[in-house]
Design a protein around this motif. Structure first.
Motif, mmCIF file in Angstrom:
data_model
loop_
_atom_site.group_PDB
_atom_site.id
_atom_site.type_symbol
_atom_site.label_atom_id
_atom_site.label_comp_id
_atom_site.label_asym_id
_atom_site.label_seq_id
_atom_site.Cartn_x
_atom_site.Cartn_y
_atom_site.Cartn_z
ATOM 1 N N ALA A 98 1.026 -1.210 -0.124
ATOM 2 C CA ALA A 98 -0.058 0.068 0.035
ATOM 3 C C ALA A 98 0.965 1.319 -0.015
ATOM 4 N N LEU A 99 2.146 1.223 0.662
ATOM 5 C CA LEU A 99 3.032 2.143 0.705
ATOM 6 C C LEU A 99 3.926 2.603 -0.542
ATOM 7 N N ASN A 100 3.489 1.707 -1.601
ATOM 8 C CA ASN A 100 4.101 1.953 -3.015
ATOM 9 C C ASN A 100 5.562 1.499 -2.778
ATOM 10 N N VAL A 159 -0.252 1.650 10.281
ATOM 11 C CA VAL A 159 -0.917 2.135 10.936
ATOM 12 C C VAL A 159 -1.935 3.443 10.065
ATOM 13 N N GLN A 160 -1.018 3.967 9.561
ATOM 14 C CA GLN A 160 -1.702 5.296 8.595
ATOM 15 C C GLN A 160 -2.696 4.630 7.683
ATOM 16 N N VAL A 161 -2.176 3.535 6.994
ATOM 17 C CA VAL A 161 -2.812 2.868 5.959
ATOM 18 C C VAL A 161 -4.186 2.311 6.408
ATOM 19 N N HIS A 198 11.515 2.604 18.088
ATOM 20 C CA HIS A 198 10.332 3.264 18.330
ATOM 21 C C HIS A 198 10.430 4.438 17.329
ATOM 22 N N GLN A 199 9.215 4.654 16.529
ATOM 23 C CA GLN A 199 9.039 5.478 15.425
ATOM 24 C C GLN A 199 7.628 6.328 15.913
ATOM 25 N N CYS A 200 7.746 7.606 15.476
ATOM 26 C CA CYS A 200 6.542 8.346 15.749
ATOM 27 C C CYS A 200 6.368 9.013 14.462
ATOM 28 N N GLU A 201 5.046 8.454 13.806
ATOM 29 C CA GLU A 201 4.828 9.224 12.386
ATOM 30 C C GLU A 201 3.654 10.008 12.454
ATOM 31 N N GLY A 202 3.328 11.051 11.658
ATOM 32 C CA GLY A 202 2.270 11.754 11.708
ATOM 33 C C GLY A 202 1.801 11.555 10.088
ATOM 34 N N PRO A 223 9.645 5.988 -1.340
ATOM 35 C CA PRO A 223 8.532 5.519 -2.411
ATOM 36 C C PRO A 223 7.167 6.048 -2.034
ATOM 37 N N PHE A 224 6.795 6.589 -0.617
ATOM 38 C CA PHE A 224 5.551 6.787 -0.272
ATOM 39 C C PHE A 224 5.249 8.406 -0.255
ATOM 40 N N THR A 225 6.098 9.022 -0.536
ATOM 41 C CA THR A 225 5.838 10.616 -0.643
ATOM 42 C C THR A 225 6.445 11.199 -1.981
ATOM 43 N N LEU A 232 14.248 14.279 10.837
ATOM 44 C CA LEU A 232 13.151 13.401 10.298
ATOM 45 C C LEU A 232 12.993 13.527 8.868
ATOM 46 N N GLY A 233 12.180 12.606 8.249
ATOM 47 C CA GLY A 233 11.888 12.498 6.914
ATOM 48 C C GLY A 233 10.426 12.826 6.739
ATOM 49 N N SER A 234 10.066 13.494 5.613
ATOM 50 C CA SER A 234 8.774 13.764 5.290
ATOM 51 C C SER A 234 8.399 13.869 3.772
ATOM 52 N N PHE A 272 -0.133 15.049 3.705
ATOM 53 C CA PHE A 272 1.536 15.193 4.048
ATOM 54 C C PHE A 272 1.709 14.200 5.333
ATOM 55 N N ALA A 273 3.094 13.780 5.208
ATOM 56 C CA ALA A 273 3.421 12.742 6.306
ATOM 57 C C ALA A 273 4.855 12.913 6.720
ATOM 58 N N TRP A 274 5.184 12.361 8.060
ATOM 59 C CA TRP A 274 6.643 12.261 8.157
ATOM 60 C C TRP A 274 6.829 11.134 9.257
ATOM 61 N N GLY A 275 8.012 11.029 9.468
ATOM 62 C CA GLY A 275 8.497 9.991 10.437
ATOM 63 C C GLY A 275 9.650 10.260 11.025
ATOM 64 N N MET A 276 9.648 9.878 12.652
ATOM 65 C CA MET A 276 10.930 9.980 13.049
ATOM 66 C C MET A 276 11.305 9.080 14.014
HETATM 67 C C1 2NL Z 1 11.805 8.469 8.418
HETATM 68 C C2 2NL Z 1 11.148 8.662 7.200
HETATM 69 C C3 2NL Z 1 8.890 9.081 6.788
HETATM 70 C C4 2NL Z 1 6.343 8.755 6.068
HETATM 71 C C5 2NL Z 1 7.527 8.334 6.792
HETATM 72 C C6 2NL Z 1 4.271 7.867 5.340
HETATM 73 C C7 2NL Z 1 3.183 7.328 5.713
HETATM 74 C C8 2NL Z 1 2.284 7.112 4.770
HETATM 75 C C9 2NL Z 1 2.314 7.742 3.723
HETATM 76 C C10 2NL Z 1 3.265 8.540 3.396
HETATM 77 CL CL1 2NL Z 1 0.826 6.131 5.302
HETATM 78 N N1 2NL Z 1 4.289 8.449 4.159
HETATM 79 N N2 2NL Z 1 5.129 8.154 6.416
HETATM 80 C C11 2NL Z 1 6.603 9.651 5.241
HETATM 81 C C12 2NL Z 1 7.773 10.282 4.940
HETATM 82 C C13 2NL Z 1 8.797 9.869 5.794
HETATM 83 O O1 2NL Z 1 9.730 8.606 7.628
HETATM 84 O O2 2NL Z 1 13.155 8.834 8.103
HETATM 85 N N3 2NL Z 1 11.160 7.971 9.379
HETATM 86 C C14 2NL Z 1 12.404 7.519 10.354
#
Ligand code: 2NL
Length: 354
Positions: free
Chosen positions: A142-144, A178-180, A212-216, A255-257, A284-286, A307-311
Motif C-alpha cells: 500500500a505504501l508503494n 497504522v496510517q494505511v 520506536h517511531q513516531c509518524e504523523g 517511495p510513499f511521498t 526526520l523524513g517527510s 503530508f506525512a513524516w516519520g522520526m
Molecule cells: C524516516 C522517514 C517517513 C512517512 C515516513 C508516510 C506514511 C504514509 C504515507 C506517506 Cl501512510 N508517508 N510516512 C513519510 C515520509 C517519511 O519517515 O526517516 N523515518 C524515520
C-alpha cells in the motif's frame, strides 16, 4: 495407701517452674496425659475394694482439679510474659522521620512520546495505534514499496513463518501501516500521530532490532508543502524548546511521498549543542503523500492531498537529553532509568515557541 502430699508438691513445683509454654505443655502431658503420673494412678483404682476406691478416687480427683487450676494460672502467666517480651522487643519509635518511598520514574522513551503527543494534540491531532505483526499489503504494498525493494529483504525485515496460502507476515518495519489502516477506515480529513514499536533486522551500537517511531499524517483538501513545513517547524521548535531553532528542508526520496524532504536542524557538531553552530543534523523524513498511496488506501487523490513524516523516538530523545548510547534504552538498568527517567509530577519541559 501412700499419701498424695508428696506427689502434689512435686507436680505443683513442676507446673510453677515451667519457663515456657512448651515446658508447661510437657509437664501437663507428664501428669495428665494418657501415660501421665495421675492418669496411671487413676487406672489403679479398679484394683481397690469399694471403700478404699471411693476415698482414693476423691483424693485423686481433688488433686487433678488442683493441678488443672495450677496449669491454668501458669498458662496465663507465661502468655502474659510472652506478650510483654514481644511488646518490648517490637517497640516502634513513632517520632522517627519517615523513610521516603522511592518514587518511580517515567522512561525517557515514554516521556518523549508523551511530549510529541502533547504538542500535536494542541494542533488537533489524535493518536492512532495498530498491531506489531502486519501483512505485506499494510507494511509494504500500500505504501508503494515494490516487491524488489531492498527494505523487503530478509536482512532488513523480520518475516514470520509462511502461512497456508504461502504469504508471510512481518514485524512492522515502520508505523506507516497504522496510517494505511486509518486511511482505509476513516473518512478524511485525518490528523493522526502514530507512536509505536518497529522492528528491523539490524543490531549494532547505533541500531536495535526493536525501536520506536513516531509518524504523523494529515489528509485534507488543498494541502501543500507550506502546511507540512509550518507544522514540522512548529513541532521541532516546541519539542526542543528553542524558539529560533534553524530548520532546513532538503530534497530526498521515499517511495510513499512525492516530493520527499529530509528535515535538518541547526546544531554545533563539536559541542552537540542544538540551535546554533552552523552545522546541520538530520532529524526526520517527510513529504507529500504519494497519490498512488492515497489511491491504494481508497482516497481519491484528485480530491484529497496529504503530508506525512516519520522520526525515530530514541534518536530525538538522545539529542534532546544528551544521551550518548542507544543500548541502555532497552536494558532496564535501574541506575540508567533513575538518571535519564523523568518524575511523573515534574512540570512539562515544553515551551511555547515565542
Ligand atoms: C524516516 C522517514 C517517513 C512517512 C515516513 C508516510 C506514511 C504514509 C504515507 C506517506 Cl501512510 N508517508 N510516512 C513519510 C515520509 C517519511 O519517515 O526517516 N523515518 C524515520
Amino acid at each position: 495407701m501412700e499419701s498424695l502430699d508428696h506427689l502434689r508438691d512435686e507436680i505443683l513445683r513442676l507446673v510453677r517452674q515451667a519457663a515456657s509454654l512448651e515446658a508447661l505443655e510437657h509437664a501437663r502431658v507428664a501428669v495428665l496425659g494418657r501415660k501421665g503420673r495421675l492418669t496411671e494412678l487413676m487406672k489403679g483404682l479398679g484394683a481397690l475394694d469399694p471403700t478404699a476406691r471411693r476415698e482414693r478416687g476423691q483424693a485423686l480427683n481433688q488433686l487433678k482439679g488442683e493441678v488443672e487450676e495450677a496449669i491454668g494460672h501458669a498458662t496465663r502467666r507465661l502468655e502474659d510474659a510472652a506478650l510483654r517480651a514481644q511488646l518490648a522487643e517490637q517497640r516502634i519509635d513513632v517520632s522517627l522521620p519517615v523513610r521516603a518511598e522511592s518514587d518511580g520514574r517515567v522512561h525517557a522513551l515514554s516521556q518523549t512520546i508523551d511530549e510529541i503527543v502533547a504538542i500535536f494534540g494542541e494542533m488537533g491531532f489524535s493518536v492512532a495505534e495498530g498491531p506489531d505483526v502486519e501483512d505485506d499489503f499494510h507494511n509494504f504494498a500500500a505504501l508503494n514499496i515494490p516487491p524488489e525493494h531492498p527494505a523487503r529483504q530478509e536482512q532488513d525485515t523480520f518475516y514470520l513463518p509462511e502461512q497456508k496460502d504461502g504469504s508471510r507476515k512481518v514485524l512492522r518495519t515502520h508505523t506507516s501501516p497504522v496510517q494505511v489502516r486509518t486511511m482505509m477506515s476513516v473518512k478524511p480529513p485525518i490528523r493522526i500521530i502514530v507512536p509505536g514499536r518497529t522492528f528491523r533486522s539490524d543490531h549494532d551500537a547505533t541500531h536495535s532490532p526493536m525501536f520506536h517511531q513516531c509518524e504523523g499524517l494529515v489528509i485534507d483538501r488543498d494541502l501543500h508543502l507550506g502546511h507540512l513545513k509550518g507544522t514540522l517547524i512548529d513541532f521541532l521548535r516546541t519539542f526542543f524548546g528553542i524558539a529560533d531553532l534553524p530548520v532546513r528542508f532538503r530534497s530526498s526520496y521515499f517511495p510513499f511521498t512525492e516530493p520527499s524532504m529530509e528535515v535538518d536542524i541547526g546544531w554545533n557538531r563539536r559541542t552537540g549543542e542544538l540551535g546554533k553552530g552552523g552545522d546541520w543534523l538530520e532529524i526526520l523524513g517527510s513529504g507529500m503523500v504519494h497519490p498512488r498511496v492515497l489511491a491504494n488506501c481508497g482516497i481519491d487523490p484528485r480530491e484529497w492531498q496529504g503530508f506525512a513524516w516519520g522520526m525515530g523516538v530514541e534518536r530525538i530523545a538522545m539529542l534532546k537529553h544528551g544521551i550518548p548510547d542507544l543500548r541502555p534504552f532497552f536494558e532496564s538498568d535501574i541506575r540508567w532509568l533513575r538518571h535519564y527517567g523523568f518524575s511523573p509530577l515534574a512540570p512539562t519541559m515544553l515551551h511555547e515557541g515565542e
